[in-house]
Design a protein around this motif. Structure first.
Motif, PDB file in Angstrom:
ATOM      1  N   PHE A   1      -2.354  -9.335  -5.565  1.00 23.46           N
ATOM      2  CA  PHE A   1      -3.143  -8.106  -5.691  1.00 23.46           C
ATOM      3  C   PHE A   1      -2.401  -6.940  -6.338  1.00 23.46           C
ATOM      4  N   PHE A   2      -1.054  -7.032  -6.432  1.00 20.07           N
ATOM      5  CA  PHE A   2      -0.291  -5.882  -6.931  1.00 20.07           C
ATOM      6  C   PHE A   2       0.602  -6.254  -8.118  1.00 20.07           C
ATOM      7  N   ASP A   3       0.382  -7.430  -8.690  1.00 20.15           N
ATOM      8  CA  ASP A   3       1.051  -7.852  -9.935  1.00 20.15           C
ATOM      9  C   ASP A   3       2.568  -7.919  -9.826  1.00 20.15           C
ATOM     10  N   GLU A   4       3.088  -8.294  -8.649  1.00 19.02           N
ATOM     11  CA  GLU A   4       4.525  -8.528  -8.520  1.00 19.02           C
ATOM     12  C   GLU A   4       4.794 -10.023  -8.638  1.00 19.02           C
TER      13      GLU A   4
ATOM     14  N   MET B   1       0.827  -1.206   0.000  1.00 22.88           N
ATOM     15  CA  MET B   1       0.000   0.000   0.000  1.00 22.88           C
ATOM     16  C   MET B   1       0.863   1.258   0.000  1.00 22.88           C
ATOM     17  N   THR B   2       1.974   1.215   0.725  1.00 15.17           N
ATOM     18  CA  THR B   2       2.892   2.360   0.731  1.00 15.17           C
ATOM     19  C   THR B   2       3.486   2.576  -0.654  1.00 15.17           C
ATOM     20  N   ARG B   3       3.820   1.472  -1.303  1.00 19.01           N
ATOM     21  CA  ARG B   3       4.371   1.545  -2.657  1.00 19.01           C
ATOM     22  C   ARG B   3       3.389   2.237  -3.603  1.00 19.01           C
ATOM     23  N   VAL B   4       2.097   1.919  -3.470  1.00 15.79           N
ATOM     24  CA  VAL B   4       1.077   2.572  -4.286  1.00 15.79           C
ATOM     25  C   VAL B   4       0.992   4.059  -3.951  1.00 15.79           C
ATOM     26  N   ALA B   5       1.008   4.369  -2.655  1.00 22.20           N
ATOM     27  CA  ALA B   5       0.835   5.761  -2.231  1.00 22.20           C
ATOM     28  C   ALA B   5       1.967   6.664  -2.710  1.00 22.20           C
TER      29      ALA B   5
ATOM     30  N   ALA C   1       1.454  20.542  11.599  1.00 23.62           N
ATOM     31  CA  ALA C   1       1.982  21.627  10.767  1.00 23.62           C
ATOM     32  C   ALA C   1       2.708  21.111   9.530  1.00 23.62           C
ATOM     33  N   PRO C   2       3.698  20.193   9.664  1.00 23.43           N
ATOM     34  CA  PRO C   2       4.384  19.734   8.445  1.00 23.43           C
ATOM     35  C   PRO C   2       3.475  18.987   7.481  1.00 23.43           C
ATOM     36  N   VAL C   3       2.544  18.177   8.006  1.00 18.38           N
ATOM     37  CA  VAL C   3       1.634  17.447   7.115  1.00 18.38           C
ATOM     38  C   VAL C   3       0.700  18.423   6.400  1.00 18.38           C
ATOM     39  N   GLY C   4       0.177  19.412   7.130  1.00 19.84           N
ATOM     40  CA  GLY C   4      -0.686  20.407   6.506  1.00 19.84           C
ATOM     41  C   GLY C   4       0.037  21.185   5.428  1.00 19.84           C
ATOM     42  N   TRP C   5       1.279  21.552   5.671  1.00 23.75           N
ATOM     43  CA  TRP C   5       2.057  22.310   4.680  1.00 23.75           C
ATOM     44  C   TRP C   5       2.305  21.465   3.430  1.00 23.75           C
ATOM     45  N   MET C   6       2.703  20.193   3.618  1.00 26.75           N
ATOM     46  CA  MET C   6       2.966  19.339   2.456  1.00 26.75           C
ATOM     47  C   MET C   6       1.689  19.058   1.673  1.00 26.75           C
ATOM     48  N   ALA C   7       0.578  18.861   2.380  1.00 24.38           N
ATOM     49  CA  ALA C   7      -0.694  18.611   1.690  1.00 24.38           C
ATOM     50  C   ALA C   7      -1.101  19.820   0.853  1.00 24.38           C
ATOM     51  N   ALA C   8      -0.847  21.036   1.367  1.00 22.07           N
ATOM     52  CA  ALA C   8      -1.215  22.248   0.648  1.00 22.07           C
ATOM     53  C   ALA C   8      -0.391  22.432  -0.625  1.00 22.07           C
ATOM     54  N   GLN C   9       0.788  21.814  -0.679  1.00 23.22           N
ATOM     55  CA  GLN C   9       1.642  21.941  -1.859  1.00 23.22           C
ATOM     56  C   GLN C   9       1.245  21.012  -2.996  1.00 23.22           C
ATOM     57  N   GLN C  10       0.340  20.074  -2.729  1.00 21.61           N
ATOM     58  CA  GLN C  10      -0.044  19.128  -3.772  1.00 21.61           C
ATOM     59  C   GLN C  10      -0.883  19.813  -4.844  1.00 21.61           C
ATOM     60  N   PRO C  11      -0.605  19.513  -6.107  1.00 28.06           N
ATOM     61  CA  PRO C  11      -1.299  20.216  -7.198  1.00 28.06           C
ATOM     62  C   PRO C  11      -2.769  19.843  -7.338  1.00 28.06           C
ATOM     63  N   GLY C  12      -3.148  18.667  -6.867  1.00 31.30           N
ATOM     64  CA  GLY C  12      -4.542  18.249  -7.016  1.00 31.30           C
ATOM     65  C   GLY C  12      -4.840  17.020  -6.192  1.00 31.30           C
ATOM     66  N   TRP C  13      -6.072  16.544  -6.291  1.00 29.97           N
ATOM     67  CA  TRP C  13      -6.491  15.368  -5.561  1.00 29.97           C
ATOM     68  C   TRP C  13      -5.860  14.119  -6.191  1.00 29.97           C
ATOM     69  N   PRO C  14      -5.284  13.214  -5.405  1.00 26.37           N
ATOM     70  CA  PRO C  14      -4.636  12.031  -5.987  1.00 26.37           C
ATOM     71  C   PRO C  14      -5.639  11.035  -6.567  1.00 26.37           C
ATOM     72  N   ARG C  15      -5.120  10.038  -7.271  1.00 25.17           N
ATOM     73  CA  ARG C  15      -5.956   9.004  -7.866  1.00 25.17           C
ATOM     74  C   ARG C  15      -6.716   8.219  -6.789  1.00 25.17           C
ATOM     75  N   ALA C  16      -7.762   7.537  -7.216  1.00 28.32           N
ATOM     76  CA  ALA C  16      -8.600   6.796  -6.270  1.00 28.32           C
ATOM     77  C   ALA C  16      -7.818   5.690  -5.574  1.00 28.32           C
ATOM     78  N   ASP C  17      -6.921   4.995  -6.306  1.00 26.76           N
ATOM     79  CA  ASP C  17      -6.175   3.914  -5.671  1.00 26.76           C
ATOM     80  C   ASP C  17      -5.170   4.451  -4.656  1.00 26.76           C
ATOM     81  N   VAL C  18      -4.649   5.651  -4.912  1.00 28.38           N
ATOM     82  CA  VAL C  18      -3.733   6.271  -3.945  1.00 28.38           C
ATOM     83  C   VAL C  18      -4.492   6.676  -2.685  1.00 28.38           C
ATOM     84  N   VAL C  19      -5.687   7.217  -2.840  1.00 31.80           N
ATOM     85  CA  VAL C  19      -6.517   7.570  -1.690  1.00 31.80           C
ATOM     86  C   VAL C  19      -6.847   6.328  -0.872  1.00 31.80           C
ATOM     87  N   ALA C  20      -7.213   5.237  -1.569  1.00 36.78           N
ATOM     88  CA  ALA C  20      -7.532   3.992  -0.873  1.00 36.78           C
ATOM     89  C   ALA C  20      -6.322   3.449  -0.124  1.00 36.78           C
ATOM     90  N   ALA C  21      -5.150   3.536  -0.737  1.00 36.47           N
ATOM     91  CA  ALA C  21      -3.932   3.065  -0.077  1.00 36.47           C
ATOM     92  C   ALA C  21      -3.635   3.882   1.177  1.00 36.47           C
TER      93      ALA C  21
END
Length: 305
Positions: free
Chosen positions: A273-276, A38-42, A207-227
């Motif tokens: 589940f992850f095709d490895e 899941m971390t690998r996906v995220a 504070a650091p998580v809020g700052w990094m989240a604010a720097q993201q250009p957009g909402w991530p993919r659905a599988d990344v959100v699920a991960a």
């Protein structure tokens, strides 16, 4: 007040069956086995610092709610060191180091390093928790660690990358967090221990998580959100309910041996589940590790009085 009588809240719970410890420990390992995939996906779309720290901040929300709804007591003075070190090791340290590792290594490769966690946990348990594993236990643990190391080198064709060093750091921090959290869980309870570890970490992470989240250009993919959701509410929250209860009930060093199965459960999950790809040699290593766990379970573990 008679100071010779221990404070009631610090008295350990009645002794449980060793099989209860193994059962809860195995349930925790099942939950944790999906953490690296899941971390690998995220981290394919999000920065590893955001993934590693953000999962703990998200998990702190239900942790705080559960503590409030159950009117849970605060840790006593003797329990705070275990809670704080658990927060350092498994709330911040292990997630952050493993997320950095997943940038450069596959989850199936990184998973084998998790096989060193039982040995790391046992070392910290012997140092900090008063457990004194027998020589037979140490022999079985060393064999297990050698098996895992051989598997890692085999998968990496004899070479180690920077990701492997991050994984080794994760193993050290994870062993510290597991042992210290289990030590506090003996009197505080497993679910309270992880909840308090998450809650006390939240103000530092916000504070650091809020700052990094604010720097993201957009909402991530659905599988990344699920991960990310799995990492926060499964790996970082519910999995520890079972894991700490198992360690506290059956003994930190002995139940910790069950985690030798985690690398192979992770590799199996990665294949299904992850095709490895998983080759037949992996299953041979898995069979050997099961033998090691059986031997470690039979080893006599004495606890310092």
């Amino acid at each position: 007040m008679n100071r010779s009588v221990p404070y009631p809240a610090l008295q350990a719970a009645p002794a449980a069956s060793p099989w209860e410890g193994y059962g809860y420990g195995f349930l925790g390992v099942l939950v944790f086995s999906l953490t690296l995939p899941m971390t690998r996906v995220a981290v394919t779309e999000l920065p590893p610092l955001l993934v590693g720290l953000g999962r703990a901040l998200l998990a702190a929300v239900p942790a705080l709610a559960l503590l409030w709804l159950t009117r849970s007591r605060r840790p006593a003075r003797a329990e705070w060191p275990g809670v704080i070190l658990a927060a350092l090791g498994i709330v911040v340290g292990w997630p952050l180091a493993s997320s950095l590792a997943m940038q450069t290594v596959a989850s199936s490769h990184g998973a084998v390093f998790n096989g060193l966690l039982p040995l790391s946990t046992a070392v910290f348990a012997a140092w900090r928790s008063g457990e004194r594993p027998s020589p037979a236990f140490w022999a079985w643990a060393a064999v297990g660690a050698l098996l895992v190391a051989a598997f890692a080198l085999r998968e990496g064709h004899g070479a180690l990358s920077i990701g492997d060093f991050w994984l080794l750091l994760a193993v050290l921090l994870g062993g510290l967090g597991y042992a210290e959290g289990a030590r506090a869980a003996r009197t505080l309870g497993g679910w309270r221990t992880i909840c308090w570890a998450l809650v006390i970490s939240a103000p530092v992470l916000a504070a650091p998580v809020g700052w990094m989240a604010a720097q993201q250009p957009g909402w991530p993919r659905a599988d990344v959100v699920a991960a990310c959701a799995y990492l926060a509410f499964g790996s970082m929250f519910l999995g520890f309910f079972a894991w700490y209860r198992g360690l506290a009930a059956g003994g930190i060093a002995r139940v910790g041996q069950i985690q030798l199965l985690q690398p192979f459960l992770t590799v199996l999950a990665a294949a299904l589940f992850f095709d490895e790809a998983v080759d037949p040699g992996t299953y041979l290593f898995a069979a050997a590790v099961i033998v090691v766990i059986a031997g470690g379970r039979r080893a006599i573990i004495g606890v310092k009085k």
